[in-house]
Design a protein around this motif. Sequence first.
Motif, PDB file in Angstrom:
ATOM      1  N   MET A  49       0.912  -1.057   0.002  1.00 18.91           N
ATOM      2  CA  MET A  49       0.183   0.041  -0.250  1.00 18.91           C
ATOM      3  C   MET A  49       0.786   1.207   0.181  1.00 18.91           C
ATOM      4  O   MET A  49       2.085   1.259   0.783  1.00 18.91           O
ATOM      5  CB  MET A  49      -0.900  -0.299   1.455  1.00 18.91           C
ATOM      6  N   ARG A  50       0.601   2.342  -0.809  1.00 17.94           N
ATOM      7  CA  ARG A  50       1.375   3.583  -0.815  1.00 17.94           C
ATOM      8  C   ARG A  50       0.785   4.444   0.044  1.00 17.94           C
ATOM      9  O   ARG A  50      -0.434   4.846  -0.095  1.00 17.94           O
ATOM     10  CB  ARG A  50       1.168   3.974  -2.006  1.00 17.94           C
ATOM     11  N   LEU A  51       1.692   5.246   1.139  1.00 22.16           N
ATOM     12  CA  LEU A  51       1.217   6.095   1.953  1.00 22.16           C
ATOM     13  C   LEU A  51       1.921   7.278   1.597  1.00 22.16           C
ATOM     14  O   LEU A  51       3.051   7.639   1.275  1.00 22.16           O
ATOM     15  CB  LEU A  51       1.382   5.825   3.520  1.00 22.16           C
ATOM     16  N   GLU A  52       1.096   8.544   1.556  1.00 20.19           N
ATOM     17  CA  GLU A  52       1.677   9.770   1.387  1.00 20.19           C
ATOM     18  C   GLU A  52       1.019  10.621   2.411  1.00 20.19           C
ATOM     19  O   GLU A  52      -0.136  10.925   2.503  1.00 20.19           O
ATOM     20  CB  GLU A  52       1.210  10.124   0.014  1.00 20.19           C
ATOM     21  N   ILE A  53       1.918  11.494   2.991  1.00 15.86           N
ATOM     22  CA  ILE A  53       1.568  12.486   4.069  1.00 15.86           C
ATOM     23  C   ILE A  53       1.994  13.829   3.590  1.00 15.86           C
ATOM     24  O   ILE A  53       3.237  14.070   3.566  1.00 15.86           O
ATOM     25  CB  ILE A  53       2.003  12.143   5.396  1.00 15.86           C
ATOM     26  N   LEU A  54       1.023  14.640   3.323  1.00 17.36           N
ATOM     27  CA  LEU A  54       1.192  15.765   2.974  1.00 17.36           C
ATOM     28  C   LEU A  54       0.774  17.034   4.008  1.00 17.36           C
ATOM     29  O   LEU A  54      -0.113  16.889   4.811  1.00 17.36           O
ATOM     30  CB  LEU A  54       0.354  16.427   1.673  1.00 17.36           C
ATOM     31  N   SER A  55       1.779  17.878   4.391  1.00 14.69           N
ATOM     32  CA  SER A  55       1.454  18.852   5.045  1.00 14.69           C
ATOM     33  C   SER A  55       1.885  20.391   4.630  1.00 14.69           C
ATOM     34  O   SER A  55       2.150  20.326   3.249  1.00 14.69           O
ATOM     35  CB  SER A  55       2.659  18.855   6.340  1.00 14.69           C
ATOM     36  N   THR A  56       1.431  21.432   5.311  1.00 18.55           N
ATOM     37  CA  THR A  56       1.622  22.755   4.614  1.00 18.55           C
ATOM     38  C   THR A  56       2.932  23.126   4.008  1.00 18.55           C
ATOM     39  O   THR A  56       3.097  23.917   3.494  1.00 18.55           O
ATOM     40  CB  THR A  56       1.031  23.755   5.555  1.00 18.55           C
ATOM     41  N   THR A  57       4.030  22.276   4.600  1.00 22.31           N
ATOM     42  CA  THR A  57       5.376  22.747   4.237  1.00 22.31           C
ATOM     43  C   THR A  57       5.920  21.603   3.197  1.00 22.31           C
ATOM     44  O   THR A  57       7.021  21.722   2.885  1.00 22.31           O
ATOM     45  CB  THR A  57       6.549  22.418   5.452  1.00 22.31           C
ATOM     46  N   GLY A  58       4.975  20.605   2.768  1.00 22.00           N
ATOM     47  CA  GLY A  58       5.400  19.595   1.897  1.00 22.00           C
ATOM     48  C   GLY A  58       5.147  18.209   2.121  1.00 22.00           C
ATOM     49  O   GLY A  58       4.316  17.875   2.914  1.00 22.00           O
ATOM     50  N   ILE A  59       5.809  17.382   1.405  1.00 24.42           N
ATOM     51  CA  ILE A  59       5.567  15.955   1.579  1.00 24.42           C
ATOM     52  C   ILE A  59       6.445  15.540   2.988  1.00 24.42           C
ATOM     53  O   ILE A  59       7.541  15.497   2.905  1.00 24.42           O
ATOM     54  CB  ILE A  59       6.104  15.104   0.601  1.00 24.42           C
ATOM     55  N   ALA A  60       5.635  15.059   3.985  1.00 30.53           N
ATOM     56  CA  ALA A  60       6.220  14.733   5.270  1.00 30.53           C
ATOM     57  C   ALA A  60       6.794  13.290   5.087  1.00 30.53           C
ATOM     58  O   ALA A  60       7.714  12.847   6.020  1.00 30.53           O
ATOM     59  CB  ALA A  60       5.294  14.866   6.348  1.00 30.53           C
ATOM     60  N   PHE A  61       5.970  12.498   4.243  1.00 36.91           N
ATOM     61  CA  PHE A  61       6.506  11.010   4.134  1.00 36.91           C
ATOM     62  C   PHE A  61       5.859  10.397   2.842  1.00 36.91           C
ATOM     63  O   PHE A  61       4.658  10.810   2.538  1.00 36.91           O
ATOM     64  CB  PHE A  61       5.672  10.199   5.530  1.00 36.91           C
ATOM     65  N   GLU A  62       6.668   9.525   2.309  1.00 36.55           N
ATOM     66  CA  GLU A  62       6.216   8.868   1.094  1.00 36.55           C
ATOM     67  C   GLU A  62       6.598   7.581   0.899  1.00 36.55           C
ATOM     68  O   GLU A  62       7.945   7.604   1.056  1.00 36.55           O
ATOM     69  CB  GLU A  62       6.386   9.920  -0.010  1.00 36.55           C
ATOM     70  N   GLY A  63       5.903   6.581   0.858  1.00 37.34           N
ATOM     71  CA  GLY A  63       6.499   5.348   0.907  1.00 37.34           C
ATOM     72  C   GLY A  63       5.531   4.173   0.965  1.00 37.34           C
ATOM     73  O   GLY A  63       4.322   4.286   1.231  1.00 37.34           O
ATOM     74  N   GLU A  64       6.078   2.694   0.365  1.00 43.51           N
ATOM     75  CA  GLU A  64       5.271   1.719   0.503  1.00 43.51           C
ATOM     76  C   GLU A  64       5.054   1.119   1.783  1.00 43.51           C
ATOM     77  O   GLU A  64       6.166   0.989   2.688  1.00 43.51           O
ATOM     78  CB  GLU A  64       5.760   0.445  -0.491  1.00 43.51           C
ATOM     79  N   VAL A  65       3.956   0.935   2.457  1.00 36.43           N
ATOM     80  CA  VAL A  65       3.720   0.171   3.731  1.00 36.43           C
ATOM     81  C   VAL A  65       2.717  -0.790   3.707  1.00 36.43           C
ATOM     82  O   VAL A  65       2.002  -0.909   2.729  1.00 36.43           O
ATOM     83  CB  VAL A  65       3.135   1.493   4.526  1.00 36.43           C
ATOM     84  N   GLY A  66       2.791  -1.626   4.885  1.00 34.60           N
ATOM     85  CA  GLY A  66       1.862  -2.744   5.006  1.00 34.60           C
ATOM     86  C   GLY A  66       0.686  -2.347   5.790  1.00 34.60           C
ATOM     87  O   GLY A  66      -0.206  -3.054   5.501  1.00 34.60           O
ATOM     88  N   LYS A  67       0.807  -1.443   6.522  1.00 40.33           N
ATOM     89  CA  LYS A  67      -0.344  -1.064   7.383  1.00 40.33           C
ATOM     90  C   LYS A  67      -0.189   0.254   7.805  1.00 40.33           C
ATOM     91  O   LYS A  67       0.558   0.851   8.085  1.00 40.33           O
ATOM     92  CB  LYS A  67      -0.406  -2.109   8.779  1.00 40.33           C
ATOM     93  N   VAL A  68      -1.556   0.851   8.254  1.00 33.82           N
ATOM     94  CA  VAL A  68      -1.576   2.274   8.696  1.00 33.82           C
ATOM     95  C   VAL A  68      -2.397   2.166  10.013  1.00 33.82           C
ATOM     96  O   VAL A  68      -3.608   1.724   9.677  1.00 33.82           O
ATOM     97  CB  VAL A  68      -1.888   3.371   7.670  1.00 33.82           C
ATOM     98  N   VAL A  69      -2.111   2.991  11.111  1.00 39.59           N
ATOM     99  CA  VAL A  69      -2.838   2.967  12.237  1.00 39.59           C
ATOM    100  C   VAL A  69      -2.976   4.499  12.601  1.00 39.59           C
ATOM    101  O   VAL A  69      -2.063   5.043  12.704  1.00 39.59           O
ATOM    102  CB  VAL A  69      -2.500   2.194  13.327  1.00 39.59           C
ATOM    103  N   LEU A  70      -4.176   4.988  12.470  1.00 37.28           N
ATOM    104  CA  LEU A  70      -4.361   6.542  12.727  1.00 37.28           C
ATOM    105  C   LEU A  70      -5.660   6.843  13.696  1.00 37.28           C
ATOM    106  O   LEU A  70      -6.373   5.959  13.838  1.00 37.28           O
ATOM    107  CB  LEU A  70      -4.418   7.266  11.443  1.00 37.28           C
ATOM    108  N   GLU A  71      -5.600   8.137  14.019  1.00 33.85           N
ATOM    109  CA  GLU A  71      -6.760   8.325  15.045  1.00 33.85           C
ATOM    110  C   GLU A  71      -7.654   9.388  14.074  1.00 33.85           C
ATOM    111  O   GLU A  71      -7.171  10.310  13.685  1.00 33.85           O
ATOM    112  CB  GLU A  71      -6.283   9.374  16.061  1.00 33.85           C
TER     113      GLU A  71
END
Length: 127
Positions: free
Chosen positions: A1-23
Amino acid sequence: MRLEILSTTGIAFEGEVGKVVLEAADGSRGLLPRHQDYVAALEPGILSCVRNGREIFMAVDEGVVVKQGDEVLVSTMNAVTEAGLGELRRAVRERFLTRGEHEERARLSMARLEAGFARRFLEYKGI
């Protein structure tokens, strides 16, 4: 699975992951590649993902999460990625949650100012 985290300052994280846990606004959520598509408001907290068998933690501010197929996109005001777990929890508490309290107080102050202005304007007009 591809995860991309975008913030106001740019791309904070980008990559292939197996699982994501969030609130999310509807509670803690675990996302796996074959899970149903999902959209939710993101709450300030710790987001974790598993990459190459290793769990990675990041602090994220409020925002939006969209899972569609094998892609998870997180759009947030702020994200802290390069820190230890204790530091991330502190960042959530000090930066993200207290900012929300300050913003709420500012909104209340503005509402009082606007109400006072409207009242004085109506008194001036004799209404």
